[in-house]
Design a protein around this motif. Structure first.
Motif, short mmCIF file in Angstrom:
data_model
loop_
_atom_site.label_atom_id
_atom_site.label_comp_id
_atom_site.label_asym_id
_atom_site.label_seq_id
_atom_site.Cartn_x
_atom_site.Cartn_y
_atom_site.Cartn_z
N UNK A 177 48.03 60.67 52.98
CA UNK A 177 49.11 60.43 52.01
C UNK A 177 48.64 60.41 50.57
N UNK A 178 47.34 60.24 50.33
CA UNK A 178 46.83 60.09 48.98
C UNK A 178 45.81 61.18 48.67
N UNK A 179 45.83 61.63 47.40
CA UNK A 179 44.84 62.60 46.97
C UNK A 179 43.49 61.93 46.78
N UNK A 180 43.50 60.71 46.30
CA UNK A 180 42.26 59.96 46.09
C UNK A 180 42.62 58.49 45.90
N UNK A 181 41.70 57.62 46.27
CA UNK A 181 41.87 56.19 46.06
C UNK A 181 40.61 55.67 45.38
N UNK A 182 40.76 55.30 44.12
CA UNK A 182 39.64 54.70 43.41
C UNK A 182 39.47 53.25 43.82
N UNK A 183 38.23 52.84 44.03
CA UNK A 183 37.95 51.47 44.49
C UNK A 183 36.68 51.00 43.79
N UNK A 184 36.79 49.89 43.10
CA UNK A 184 35.65 49.38 42.35
C UNK A 184 35.72 47.87 42.26
N UNK A 185 34.56 47.25 42.27
CA UNK A 185 34.44 45.83 41.99
C UNK A 185 33.18 45.63 41.16
N UNK A 186 33.14 44.53 40.42
CA UNK A 186 31.97 44.21 39.60
C UNK A 186 31.61 45.37 38.67
N UNK A 187 32.47 45.75 37.74
CA UNK A 187 32.16 46.89 36.85
C UNK A 187 30.97 46.65 35.95
N UNK A 188 30.61 45.39 35.69
CA UNK A 188 29.44 45.09 34.85
C UNK A 188 28.16 44.99 35.66
N UNK A 189 28.24 45.17 36.97
CA UNK A 189 27.08 45.11 37.87
C UNK A 189 26.37 43.75 37.78
N UNK A 190 27.16 42.68 37.71
CA UNK A 190 26.58 41.35 37.68
C UNK A 190 25.92 41.00 39.01
N UNK A 208 29.61 51.98 29.75
CA UNK A 208 30.37 50.91 30.38
C UNK A 208 31.88 51.15 30.21
N UNK A 209 32.61 50.75 31.23
CA UNK A 209 34.07 50.76 31.17
C UNK A 209 34.51 49.40 30.64
N UNK A 210 34.65 49.31 29.32
CA UNK A 210 34.90 48.01 28.70
C UNK A 210 36.23 47.42 29.15
N UNK A 211 37.21 48.27 29.44
CA UNK A 211 38.51 47.75 29.88
C UNK A 211 38.37 46.98 31.19
N UNK A 212 37.71 47.59 32.17
CA UNK A 212 37.56 46.91 33.45
C UNK A 212 36.61 45.73 33.35
N UNK A 213 35.57 45.85 32.54
CA UNK A 213 34.64 44.72 32.38
C UNK A 213 35.36 43.52 31.78
N UNK A 214 36.22 43.76 30.80
CA UNK A 214 36.96 42.65 30.21
C UNK A 214 37.95 42.05 31.20
N UNK A 215 38.54 42.91 32.02
CA UNK A 215 39.45 42.40 33.05
C UNK A 215 38.71 41.64 34.13
#
Length: 335
Positions: A177-190, A208-215
């Motif tokens: 049903x989906x072309x792609x599913x992005x999945x990420x956790x810990x964008x700052x690699x803490x 760095x993806x500052x938007x996701x890191x700030x979130x």
């Protein structure tokens, strides 16, 4: 203090973007195992509709029958209301019928000197689907034509009957049903789950993806000690649909499918409702007093007379046990 933390530790979903093709959201106070299970279910276990059988009536194009059939199978079809259809393996019909399939016909012939292009819009439903939407080709381009299937020159023709059936992507990718599913956790690699390869400077080579890191609570401080017991609790999902189902439907059906799978496991482990001590699910070798030192060391095979062999003989130990052809496979002679 993390400004995005949820009081009480309850599971929380925050949508950052939602439209007809994409859903970008965050699940907070979750665990990695369940989040990854949801991702896998959304990718491979949500039922959709796709062309599964093609009956070639005429094809004088330059493309082989198998090539065209493969292209037809990958054309996304509207899957809204697909639950009204049965899986073909659960239907009583011999091949296909209106209860388990949708029939589309492709019939085109070029009669001019110009090249004729046959598009997904030329697929016409000729059966009686359970609703008006299911089985319609997905057309999202501004011209309203859909995917190009084949090109025809003067005198060439194509006539095919396409049988669309219900399925999941575990069987074939055409049901995804989906072309792609992005999945990420810990964008700052803490958590140090990633060992990023670099040549000279990792900060320059891995922006760095500052938007996701700030979130996710912001970047770690330079002198912040590493927490060996920390676990991820916030997960970023980016669901992109192929058009058969809307992104929010993919997420909802993924959660529903995962709930059904977990309920099935619980049912098998508990034996279902009203078991009254009689285990109705999978049996453990040590359940209800059975063990490796008792008369029933594990599970007695039902219907074969306790310790008797499958072929009816009580001799289960000696060399050359009973077989359907005699004492041994070669008429009584031992190996």
């Amino acid at each position: 203090m993390d400004p995005y933390d949820v009081e009480g530790g309850a599971i929380n979903v925050r949508f950052l973007q939602a439209d007809q093709t994409r859903a970008y959201f965050i699940i907070q106070n979750f665990n990695l195992e369940t989040a990854n299970s949801l991702r896998r279910v959304m990718l491979a276990e949500i039922p959709t509709l796709a062309i599964d059988v093609v009956e070639v009536i005429d094809n004088t194009s330059v493309l082989a029958d198998e090539f065209v059939c493969h292209r037809l199978g990958l054309i996304p079809l509207n899957s809204k209301g697909v639950d009204d259809l049965l899986y073909s393996r659960d239907c009583d019909c011999e091949g296909y019928c209106d209860n388990c399939s949708v029939t589309l016909t492709l019939n085109a012939k070029c009669t001019s000197n110009e090249i004729m292009r046959v598009y997904a819009r030329d697929l016409l439903i000729t059966s009686n689907p359970p609703n008006v939407k299911v089985g319609q080709p997905v057309i999202t381009d501004p011209e309203g034509q859909g995917s190009c299937i084949v090109k025809l020159r003067k005198g060439q023709a194509i006539h095919m009957r396409c049988i669309a059936k219900k399925g999941i992507a575990k069987e074939h990718a055409k049901w995804a049903p989906s072309a792609a599913i992005g999945f990420e956790y810990d964008p700052a690699n803490k958590l140090r789950h990633l060992d990023l390869w670099y040549e000279e400077d990792p900060k320059k080579e891995w922006p760095e993806d500052h938007e996701r890191i700030n979130l996710d609570g912001g970047p770690p401080a330079e002198d912040e000690p590493f927490d060996y017991e920390a676990v991820p609790t916030r997960f970023f999902f980016d669901v992109e649909t192929v058009g058969g189902l809307e992104p929010d439907q993919i997420v909802q059906r993924g959660i529903k499918t995962l709930q059904h799978k977990l309920a099935s496991v619980i049912h098998e482990l508990t034996g279902g409702e009203g078991a009254d001590g009689d285990f109705g699910g999978a049996q453990s070798p040590t359940l209800n007093g059975a063990g490796y030192g008792t008369n029933d060391a594990g599970y007695t095979t039902p219907g074969y007379g306790g310790g008797a062999s499958v072929w009816g003989s009580g001799n289960t130990g000696g060399a050359g046990g009973t077989t359907p052809y005699g004492a041994t496979p070669y008429g009584g002679q031992s190996w």
